[in-house]
Each structure stands twice: as C-alpha cells, then as structure tokens.
Motif scaffolding. Structure first.
Motif, PDB file in Angstrom:
ATOM      1  N   MET A   1      30.746  -1.030  27.776  1.00 30.59           N
ATOM      2  CA  MET A   1      31.871  -1.248  28.673  1.00 30.59           C
ATOM      3  C   MET A   1      31.408  -1.970  29.936  1.00 30.59           C
ATOM      4  SD  MET A   1      34.489   2.031  28.747  1.00 30.59           S
ATOM      5  CE  MET A   1      33.333   3.351  28.508  1.00 30.59           C
ATOM      6  N   THR A   2      32.229  -2.856  30.445  1.00 33.59           N
ATOM      7  CA  THR A   2      31.928  -3.453  31.737  1.00 33.59           C
ATOM      8  C   THR A   2      32.104  -2.391  32.812  1.00 33.59           C
ATOM      9  OG1 THR A   2      34.210  -4.134  32.135  1.00 33.59           O
ATOM     10  CG2 THR A   2      32.809  -5.661  30.890  1.00 33.59           C
ATOM     11  N   THR A   3      31.558  -2.686  34.004  1.00 39.32           N
ATOM     12  CA  THR A   3      31.687  -1.736  35.107  1.00 39.32           C
ATOM     13  C   THR A   3      33.146  -1.440  35.402  1.00 39.32           C
ATOM     14  OG1 THR A   3      29.622  -2.537  36.050  1.00 39.32           O
ATOM     15  CG2 THR A   3      31.079  -1.283  37.501  1.00 39.32           C
ATOM     16  N   SER A   4      34.001  -2.459  35.350  1.00 34.68           N
ATOM     17  CA  SER A   4      35.413  -2.243  35.640  1.00 34.68           C
ATOM     18  C   SER A   4      36.074  -1.389  34.567  1.00 34.68           C
ATOM     19  CB  SER A   4      36.141  -3.588  35.764  1.00 34.68           C
ATOM     20  OG  SER A   4      36.021  -4.334  34.566  1.00 34.68           O
ATOM     21  N   ASP A   5      35.664  -1.574  33.318  1.00 36.63           N
ATOM     22  CA  ASP A   5      36.199  -0.741  32.239  1.00 36.63           C
ATOM     23  C   ASP A   5      35.789   0.714  32.413  1.00 36.63           C
ATOM     24  OD1 ASP A   5      37.509  -2.768  30.938  1.00 36.63           O
ATOM     25  OD2 ASP A   5      35.868  -3.186  29.545  1.00 36.63           O
ATOM     26  N   ILE A   6      34.534   0.936  32.765  1.00 37.15           N
ATOM     27  CA  ILE A   6      34.051   2.297  32.987  1.00 37.15           C
ATOM     28  C   ILE A   6      34.840   2.950  34.110  1.00 37.15           C
ATOM     29  CG2 ILE A   6      32.087   3.680  33.767  1.00 37.15           C
ATOM     30  CD1 ILE A   6      30.269   1.603  32.421  1.00 37.15           C
ATOM     31  N   GLU A   7      35.048   2.213  35.179  1.00 39.41           N
ATOM     32  CA  GLU A   7      35.769   2.759  36.320  1.00 39.41           C
ATOM     33  C   GLU A   7      37.233   3.013  35.969  1.00 39.41           C
ATOM     34  OE1 GLU A   7      36.140   4.321  40.127  1.00 39.41           O
ATOM     35  OE2 GLU A   7      34.392   3.843  38.891  1.00 39.41           O
ATOM     36  N   PHE A   8      37.842   2.102  35.218  1.00 39.86           N
ATOM     37  CA  PHE A   8      39.237   2.302  34.792  1.00 39.86           C
ATOM     38  C   PHE A   8      39.362   3.567  33.938  1.00 39.86           C
ATOM     39  CE2 PHE A   8      42.753   1.951  31.869  1.00 39.86           C
ATOM     40  CZ  PHE A   8      43.795   1.531  32.689  1.00 39.86           C
ATOM     41  N   ASP A   9      38.466   3.702  32.987  1.00 38.26           N
ATOM     42  CA  ASP A   9      38.497   4.889  32.123  1.00 38.26           C
ATOM     43  C   ASP A   9      38.350   6.157  32.952  1.00 38.26           C
ATOM     44  OD1 ASP A   9      37.102   7.018  30.332  1.00 38.26           O
ATOM     45  OD2 ASP A   9      37.891   5.569  28.891  1.00 38.26           O
ATOM     46  N   ARG A  10      37.393   6.141  33.862  1.00 30.94           N
ATOM     47  CA  ARG A  10      37.130   7.330  34.674  1.00 30.94           C
ATOM     48  C   ARG A  10      38.336   7.700  35.529  1.00 30.94           C
ATOM     49  NH1 ARG A  10      35.694   9.406  39.346  1.00 30.94           N
ATOM     50  NH2 ARG A  10      36.060   7.457  40.441  1.00 30.94           N
ATOM     51  N   GLN A  11      39.032   6.690  36.058  1.00 31.94           N
ATOM     52  CA  GLN A  11      40.119   6.953  36.991  1.00 31.94           C
ATOM     53  C   GLN A  11      41.463   7.222  36.308  1.00 31.94           C
ATOM     54  OE1 GLN A  11      40.566   4.029  40.068  1.00 31.94           O
ATOM     55  NE2 GLN A  11      38.456   4.218  40.794  1.00 31.94           N
ATOM     56  N   HIS A  12      41.651   6.711  35.091  1.00 30.66           N
ATOM     57  CA  HIS A  12      43.003   6.746  34.524  1.00 30.66           C
ATOM     58  C   HIS A  12      43.154   7.451  33.174  1.00 30.66           C
ATOM     59  CE1 HIS A  12      44.475   3.984  37.600  1.00 30.66           C
ATOM     60  NE2 HIS A  12      43.378   3.253  37.397  1.00 30.66           N
ATOM     61  N   ILE A  13      42.081   7.593  32.419  1.00 33.21           N
ATOM     62  CA  ILE A  13      42.218   8.149  31.068  1.00 33.21           C
ATOM     63  C   ILE A  13      41.714   9.584  31.050  1.00 33.21           C
ATOM     64  CG2 ILE A  13      41.628   7.902  28.630  1.00 33.21           C
ATOM     65  CD1 ILE A  13      41.259   4.934  29.086  1.00 33.21           C
ATOM     66  N   TRP A  14      42.595  10.487  30.656  1.00 34.88           N
ATOM     67  CA  TRP A  14      42.272  11.915  30.646  1.00 34.88           C
ATOM     68  C   TRP A  14      41.689  12.294  29.291  1.00 34.88           C
ATOM     69  CZ3 TRP A  14      45.953  15.032  34.176  1.00 34.88           C
ATOM     70  CH2 TRP A  14      45.307  16.191  34.640  1.00 34.88           C
ATOM     71  N   HIS A  15      40.407  12.574  29.265  1.00 40.27           N
ATOM     72  CA  HIS A  15      39.738  12.967  28.032  1.00 40.27           C
ATOM     73  C   HIS A  15      39.850  14.479  27.823  1.00 40.27           C
ATOM     74  CE1 HIS A  15      37.778   9.088  26.982  1.00 40.27           C
ATOM     75  NE2 HIS A  15      37.951   8.856  28.279  1.00 40.27           N
ATOM     76  N   PRO A  16      39.614  14.958  26.599  1.00 41.49           N
ATOM     77  CA  PRO A  16      39.806  16.386  26.310  1.00 41.49           C
ATOM     78  C   PRO A  16      38.886  17.293  27.118  1.00 41.49           C
ATOM     79  CG  PRO A  16      39.587  15.113  24.279  1.00 41.49           C
ATOM     80  CD  PRO A  16      39.232  14.210  25.398  1.00 41.49           C
ATOM     81  N   TYR A  17      39.458  18.359  27.629  1.00 38.21           N
ATOM     82  CA  TYR A  17      38.702  19.440  28.262  1.00 38.21           C
ATOM     83  C   TYR A  17      37.746  18.945  29.355  1.00 38.21           C
ATOM     84  CZ  TYR A  17      40.352  21.502  23.910  1.00 38.21           C
ATOM     85  OH  TYR A  17      41.129  21.902  22.854  1.00 38.21           O
ATOM     86  N   THR A  18      38.230  18.019  30.162  1.00 38.45           N
ATOM     87  CA  THR A  18      37.416  17.561  31.270  1.00 38.45           C
ATOM     88  C   THR A  18      38.311  17.281  32.476  1.00 38.45           C
ATOM     89  OG1 THR A  18      35.630  16.044  31.929  1.00 38.45           O
ATOM     90  CG2 THR A  18      37.481  15.082  30.747  1.00 38.45           C
ATOM     91  N   SER A  19      37.726  17.338  33.643  1.00 39.38           N
ATOM     92  CA  SER A  19      38.455  17.172  34.894  1.00 39.38           C
ATOM     93  C   SER A  19      38.639  15.697  35.236  1.00 39.38           C
ATOM     94  CB  SER A  19      37.691  17.864  36.022  1.00 39.38           C
ATOM     95  OG  SER A  19      38.161  17.465  37.285  1.00 39.38           O
ATOM     96  N   MET A  20      39.802  15.354  35.778  1.00 38.52           N
ATOM     97  CA  MET A  20      40.003  13.994  36.274  1.00 38.52           C
ATOM     98  C   MET A  20      39.287  13.779  37.608  1.00 38.52           C
ATOM     99  SD  MET A  20      41.619  11.941  34.260  1.00 38.52           S
ATOM    100  CE  MET A  20      42.069  10.620  35.385  1.00 38.52           C
ATOM    101  N   LEU A  21      38.885  14.863  38.245  1.00 46.35           N
ATOM    102  CA  LEU A  21      38.180  14.750  39.523  1.00 46.35           C
ATOM    103  C   LEU A  21      36.696  14.475  39.297  1.00 46.35           C
ATOM    104  CD1 LEU A  21      38.493  14.989  42.610  1.00 46.35           C
ATOM    105  CD2 LEU A  21      37.967  17.442  42.371  1.00 46.35           C
ATOM    106  N   THR A  22      36.093  15.219  38.391  1.00 44.69           N
ATOM    107  CA  THR A  22      34.681  15.016  38.051  1.00 44.69           C
ATOM    108  C   THR A  22      34.558  14.973  36.524  1.00 44.69           C
ATOM    109  OG1 THR A  22      34.334  17.417  38.164  1.00 44.69           O
ATOM    110  CG2 THR A  22      33.795  16.109  40.125  1.00 44.69           C
ATOM    111  N   PRO A  23      35.031  13.903  35.906  1.00 49.86           N
ATOM    112  CA  PRO A  23      35.051  13.848  34.438  1.00 49.86           C
ATOM    113  C   PRO A  23      33.654  13.745  33.846  1.00 49.86           C
ATOM    114  CG  PRO A  23      35.666  11.720  35.352  1.00 49.86           C
ATOM    115  CD  PRO A  23      35.568  12.668  36.510  1.00 49.86           C
ATOM    116  N   LEU A  24      33.522  14.293  32.646  1.00 51.57           N
ATOM    117  CA  LEU A  24      32.289  14.086  31.892  1.00 51.57           C
ATOM    118  C   LEU A  24      32.201  12.621  31.479  1.00 51.57           C
ATOM    119  CD1 LEU A  24      32.414  17.249  29.612  1.00 51.57           C
ATOM    120  CD2 LEU A  24      30.757  16.809  31.429  1.00 51.57           C
ATOM    121  N   PRO A  25      31.001  12.078  31.325  1.00 50.90           N
ATOM    122  CA  PRO A  25      30.866  10.676  30.915  1.00 50.90           C
ATOM    123  C   PRO A  25      31.515  10.438  29.555  1.00 50.90           C
ATOM    124  CG  PRO A  25      28.767  11.561  31.691  1.00 50.90           C
ATOM    125  CD  PRO A  25      29.697  12.721  31.576  1.00 50.90           C
ATOM    126  N   ALA A  26      32.067   9.249  29.387  1.00 49.14           N
ATOM    127  CA  ALA A  26      32.632   8.842  28.098  1.00 49.14           C
ATOM    128  C   ALA A  26      31.889   7.589  27.638  1.00 49.14           C
ATOM    129  CB  ALA A  26      34.121   8.558  28.233  1.00 49.14           C
TER     130      ALA A  26
END
Length: 425
Positions: A1-26
């Motif tokens: 993933m590009t840096t912008s993709d990583i940041e977009f995923d971290r900020q906008h996509i809610w992964h299972p059983y993880t916090s949107m504040l401090t998400p686990l890496p995807a």
C-alpha cells in the motif's frame, strides 16, 4: 500500500475487533493461491488461519473457481422469495446427504450469525406453535461463542466473551459451567451433575440448548469430552427440550469427523453450518432441522411461516460454489488430510508445553493451540510472524492455527516453527 492508502485505511476503514483510535495494523493482500497469501511488496505468508477457518480447500481452487465463473455467466443473484434455482437445490441435496438422516429441512442463510438467529427462531416458534409460550429461554455452557448478532450474543460467554459490553441490552439466558473433562480424560458420572440439576429446575421454560459440539471455538479454543454431549442429548430427550448444534466452526471435517456431533454419535434437532460451507469463497450458511420441527412450526401462528428472510438468502453464486465445495468434501480426501495435520501438530506442538510461557498445548483434528500464561500483544506477534513467513492471528492468550486441509507438511512446519519461536521468546 502507498502511504496515503495506509493512512486512508487507518482513518476510515473499521476492521474487526479493533479500535478506530488505535487500530491494529492491516496488511494488504494482493493475491492468494493454495495456502499462501501474497502481500504487496512481495512477502509470501503461509496461512495458518484458513481465513477464519473457512478456506479448507485452499485459495483459487480450480474447481471452485470454475463453478463461480460458470454461475456468474448465468446469474449472480435473484431473490429467494417465490423463486428457486438449481444451485440452491443442489446445495440442499448435498447438505441432506452429508448430515444425519433426520435433518431434512434446510434454511439457506447468509452468514453464521444469521444461521444461529434462525435456529433460535425455529426453536421458539416450535413451542409457540404448540401454545407452550413458557418455553422461551435458552441454556448453553460457559466459554461458548455463537456470533455477533444480538440473539447470538445472548448465548456467548457472559463474562469472558467478546460481548460483555452489551450485557444490559441482551436477553438473560442460562449458563451451565463449561465442561472440564477433555476428550483424553476418563469420563466420570458426576461430571454432568450440575447440568442435570439445571434441567430439573428449568426444563419447563427451556426452548432449547445451544452449544458448540466438542470444540468451543472463539470463546477459548477448548475441547471437551464427547460423553458430555451425549448426556445433553439424553437430557433434552428426557425433558422435552430441543438441541441446537452450532457446527459453524467444526463442520465439514475440522475435528477429524465430518461433524463434531459424530464424536458422541448424536443428532441435534437443529444444526447450524457455515464458514467452510463455500470453501471460504464467500459468505453463506445454513440451518437444518427435522421434519417434526419444520412441520410443527408450519401449524403455528402467522400462517406457519418461519419469520426470517434475508435479502441474499439462497444466493445462487454462493450456493453453486458451496455445492461444489461439498462435492469435494464428499470425495473423502479430507479424512486423510486432517489425520495428517493432526499427527504433525501433535508431534510438533504438544512438546511446546514445556516452555515457561506456555500454560497448555492442545491439538484436536486440524486445530492446534498454545494457551499462553500472558495475553499476546497481537501487533508485535503478527509483525514477527510475517518476518517468519506465516500468517497467524492470535487473540487473548491464545496462539492457534486451523490451516487449510490442503496444506503441505513443509508449510505446516513453518507454522509450528513460528509458534515455537514465539513460545521461546
């Protein structure tokens, strides 16, 4: 993933059983084949999780790919209300052929949690049709997991499970102590004393018992003695209570039997299957029941209809793939595959119980578990596993694998080596 993709995923996509504040890496997967996940950047990982226990035939299985392509050329979806189609008919035939003879009515759901909701509705409507409205509660055992929807949550472990946050919003059910005897222990008659007392005290209001047969999955990866399941079947018979077997995780060979209920030689009144049903290609589940349950509901209020009907119920694309997945199962190769996996896991995992960090090592069928003394730091563990070329997703204190049945001995050795590496450090 590009840096912008990583940041977009971290900020906008809610992964299972993880916090949107401090998400686990995807980690971004570009493709997958057989038992390998190919990450962006070139890393190749042996998949120890079968994508949450579903991809039993491996990724891009040629037979499943061909069926999916063929079905898309015809239709990917039509509503199931007032319409039927060959993939649904083929799937139902295969399910009826593979499951115990008494289970001959099939509700095709769209996820495991939904199949549990449907099973519970079946049980409640069964008694409602007989004007026995007092039978409205469910009994289960502690340490279980049955899904994330609300009725399913009500029968998940109320204290140590994932859904304790919702305790005030879900129905109060009855929880017997979790079985303590494992399949390797000698059965003692007093092991079921508490359960017997609960039936004596509450049977008049019990609609059904629901449990995961022999293997408790996401609630703790515990294995219990088959005699306990046989006792429950007998108590349900004696006290006029339905038995729901949640085989979403255990069905289609994972425990070394086609269905885990076979370890106790029992047939439930209602059976839930999912996960491996489509070989992990897409979401689909089913709830099977007996002629008696189905026809009793049919005599009840509301015209006798089972009050459930998901939009994507009986999805033709998913049904077509599932029917072919079950055709592969019916050929029987899974038996030797699961036997080989179990044999290797016992040889390579069980000795790891000697490490100070490990509380217990256990193996059952194609399931291998290290229960650690301390909670696992998931982000750190997964980073190390990727460095070792494997994909393992721990939770709580549990480090476990449930690999695809088609895994090679060398690939499985990579997984067990990674678990050994974690236990040593």
């Amino acid at each position: 993933m590009t840096t912008s993709d990583i940041e977009f995923d971290r900020q906008h996509i809610w992964h299972p059983y993880t916090s949107m504040l401090t998400p686990l890496p995807a980690y971004k997967v570009e493709s997958a084949k057989d038992c390998t996940l190919n990450l962006e950047g070139g890393s190749q990982l042996v998949d120890g999780m079968s994508s949450w226990w579903a991809v039993i035939h491996g990724y891009r299985n040629p037979r499943l790919d061909a069926v999916a392509h063929n079905q898309i050329d015809k239709m990917s979806h039509v509503m199931f209300g007032g319409i039927t189609h060959q993939p649904a008919i083929d799937l139902a035939k295969r399910l009826i052929d593979l499951t115990p003879a008494a289970l001959e009515r099939v509700f095709i759901a769209d996820s495991g949690s939904v199949s549990v909701e449907v099973a519970i509705k079946m049980a409640l409507q069964f008694w409602l049709a007989q004007e026995r409205t007092e039978k409205h509660r469910l009994l289960t055992i502690k340490g279980g997991y049955h899904g994330d929807t609300f009725k399913a949550m009500s029968v998940c472990d109320p204290v140590n499970g994932m859904h304790h946050l919702f305790s005030k919003a879900i129905n109060s059910q009855l929880f017997a102590d979790a079985p303590t005897l494992t399949p390797d222990d000698e059965w003692t008659e007093d092991a079921g004393d508490q359960l017997k007392r609960w039936f004596e005290q509450f049977h008049s209001e019990l609609a059904a018992v629901i449990l995961e047969p022999i293997v408790q999955g996401a609630g703790g990866m515990r294995f219990y003695h088959p005699a306990y399941l046989k006792l429950i079947r007998n108590l349900c018979n004696d006290y006029d209570v339905l038995l729901i077997a949640d085989e979403i995780a255990t069905g289609f060979g994972r425990t070394g039997k086609l269905f885990a209920c076979e370890h106790a030689d029992i047939t439930p009144d209602i059976l839930c299957v999912g996960k491996a049903l489509t070989g992990g290609y897409m979401t689909l589940a089913a709830t099977l029941t007996t002629k008696n349950v189905a026809e009793t509901i049919g005599q009840g209020p509301g015209g006798g209809a089972l009050m459930h009907g998901p939009t994507f119920m009986g999805n033709p694309l998913a049904c077509a793939v599932a029917a072919e997945s079950l055709a592969i199962i019916a050929e029987g190769h899974w038996q030797q595959q699961v036997h080989n996996i179990e044999k290797q896991l016992r040889k390579e995992l069980l000795p790891l119980a000697q490490y100070e960090s490990v509380k217990e090592a256990r193996v059952f069928g194609a399931i291998g578990v290290l229960e650690m003394h301390e909670p696992i730091k998931v982000a750190e563990a997964q980073k190390r596993f990727i460095e070792l070329g494997v994909w393992i997703r721990p939770f709580g204190r549990l480090l476990y694998i449930m690999p695809p049945y088609v895994i090679t001995a060398e690939e499985l050795r990579q997984l067990t080596y990674a678990m050994k590496d974690y236990a040593e450090n």
